[in-house]
Structures are given as structure tokens and as C-alpha cells.
Design an enzyme around this catalytic site. Sequence first.
Site, mmCIF file in Angstrom:
data_model
loop_
_atom_site.group_PDB
_atom_site.id
_atom_site.type_symbol
_atom_site.label_atom_id
_atom_site.label_comp_id
_atom_site.label_asym_id
_atom_site.label_seq_id
_atom_site.Cartn_x
_atom_site.Cartn_y
_atom_site.Cartn_z
ATOM 1 N N SER A 124 0.869 -1.192 0.000
ATOM 2 C CA SER A 124 0.000 0.000 0.000
ATOM 3 C C SER A 124 0.894 1.227 0.000
ATOM 4 O O SER A 124 2.073 1.142 0.380
ATOM 5 C CB SER A 124 -0.855 -0.016 1.278
ATOM 6 O OG SER A 124 -1.458 1.237 1.509
ATOM 7 N N TYR A 137 -1.419 -0.379 10.762
ATOM 8 C CA TYR A 137 -1.484 -0.804 9.352
ATOM 9 C C TYR A 137 -0.253 -0.305 8.592
ATOM 10 O O TYR A 137 0.388 -1.067 7.849
ATOM 11 C CB TYR A 137 -2.770 -0.248 8.737
ATOM 12 C CG TYR A 137 -3.024 -0.613 7.287
ATOM 13 C CD1 TYR A 137 -3.422 -1.898 6.930
ATOM 14 C CD2 TYR A 137 -2.901 0.348 6.279
ATOM 15 C CE1 TYR A 137 -3.680 -2.216 5.603
ATOM 16 C CE2 TYR A 137 -3.157 0.033 4.954
ATOM 17 C CZ TYR A 137 -3.549 -1.252 4.615
ATOM 18 O OH TYR A 137 -3.801 -1.565 3.295
#
Length: 239
Positions: A124, A137
Site C-alpha cells: 500500500s 497498518y
Amino acid sequence: MRRVLVTGGGSGIGRAVARDFAAGGDHVTIAGRRLDALQETDGGRGMECRTADVADEASMKALFDTPFDIVVANAGMGRAARVADTSLDLWNTTLAVTLTGVFLTFREALAGMKSGGRLIAISSIAGLHGEANTAAYAAAKHGVMGLVKSLALEVARHGITCNAVCPGWVDTPMAETAVANVMKRFDIGRDEAEARVFGQKPSGRIVKPEEVAAAVRYLASPEATMVNGHGLVITGGET
Ligand code: NAD
């Protein structure tokens, strides 16, 4: 025929990646925790559906009873929380699934992988820069990038590549959950919640799962043989 494994294949990006490989004539195995979701991804395409938990070592060892040519470590999870509000349980679960899950997937894949093999992580842009309210995250995805870059150096001489794709927001259940949570928390409508979660996009929209699948297809192709240890950003110019 190439043998492809996609973890977290029961929804979102994993579903799009699996269907993309199947459409190209590859033999596709999809792994995840819910068999019904995997079967929905398959939808009669002839994929092999295997239940597995990427955070569980025994489960991952069992999954690799046959070798794969292309392994896509896609499974991941994250929940918005400021560091001050991040419980140890949320921190540990996020790292177990999103980082350790990729480590276990790649480690088990290596045992049977031959020259020409491809290891691809769905990372990501949260693996490339910090973001408020998503430290666990982002830490996991930064870890994924460290793993990818290091493993690339170990496998290069065996003719194997290890890369990542780094999308911005993608139109999947993960993005939908983030928007729904903001709508509920601030008692606001969808448009305002999407604006808050997604922010301003140069292209005016978020990424489609199929656009991530196309990047994965490229990294798995013979043309990408010399692309190694890379994080391919897919944001429509946002970063
Ligand atoms: P998603 O929630 O639809 O998909 C995640 C998948 O992982 C689900 O099928 C889920 O069941 C599976 N999964 C979760 N924990 C698992 C476990 N322990 N074992 C096996 N499977 C497990 O969301 P998505 O957007 O398709 O996410 C796929 C990947 O893409 C994730 O790694 C995510 O971090 C990454 N990503 C998503 C976005 C986005 O905006 N949606 C952006 C960048 C990166």
C-alpha cells in the site's frame, strides 16, 4: 500452465487478481478463511478453493503441499485508530495478518519455487509514507516493503523476483468499511465521508481492483524478469 496462488482471494483485490489470472489461462488457487467467499470468486472458473489463515503457521504449511509459480500475498487487514487508541490486540492482529502473513506466505512458497517464480505482495502507499490514524497498518505495510526488498536480494540469483504493488485507496470492501465507519462516527452522509476518507484525488477517483490486478499481471509476466525489489505505486498520480 502456470500455477498461481492468491491469498485473501474471497473479496476485493484478491478476487480481481485471481479472476485476471484465470482469464489468462493460468491454474489459480485461492486461499482464505471463508470457503463460500472463495467459491463466489471462482464462480465456475475452475479455481481451486482452499481455506487457510495466513497468520497461522500450520495452516500456511498445509497450503503449500504443492508448489506454485506465482504467489500473490494479498490478505491483509487494518482498522483506523490513533496510536493512543490502538489496543495491543489491534496492533498484534494487524501485524500478524498484514505482515507475518506475508512472511509465512513467501517463506512457504520458496520451498517449491523454481527459476522464473514470482513473489508479489499487495502492499500500500501506507507502506511508503506515514498516515495519521493508521499506525498499525502503516507499520505492517512498511514491514512488508522491508521484507520484499530484502527477499528480492536473496532470490535474485535463483531467477525469482519479489515485488510489491502499492495502491492508494481501492474500491473494495476495505474502503467501503472505512467510509461506513466515518459516516457512522460523525453522523455524516456518504459524499462527505468519502471526501474525508479518500481526500482529493488528482484523477478524481479511487483505484479499481482490476487496475491493481493488471499491475500484478505485469509483475508476473516474463517482461518483468528484471524488475525486482520494487514497490509499484498505483494512485493515479496522488503520490
Ligand atoms: P478486503 O477486505 O476485501 O480483502 C482482504 C482479504 O483478506 C479478505 O478476503 C479477507 O477475508 C482476507 N483475510 C483477512 N485476514 C485473513 C487471514 N488471517 N487469512 C486469510 N485471509 C485473510 O480488502 P482489499 O482492499 O481487497 O485488501 C486486499 C489487500 O490490499 C490488503 O492487503 C490491503 O491491505 C491491500 N490494500 C487495500 C487498499 C484499499 O484501499 N482497499 C489499498 C492498498 C492496499
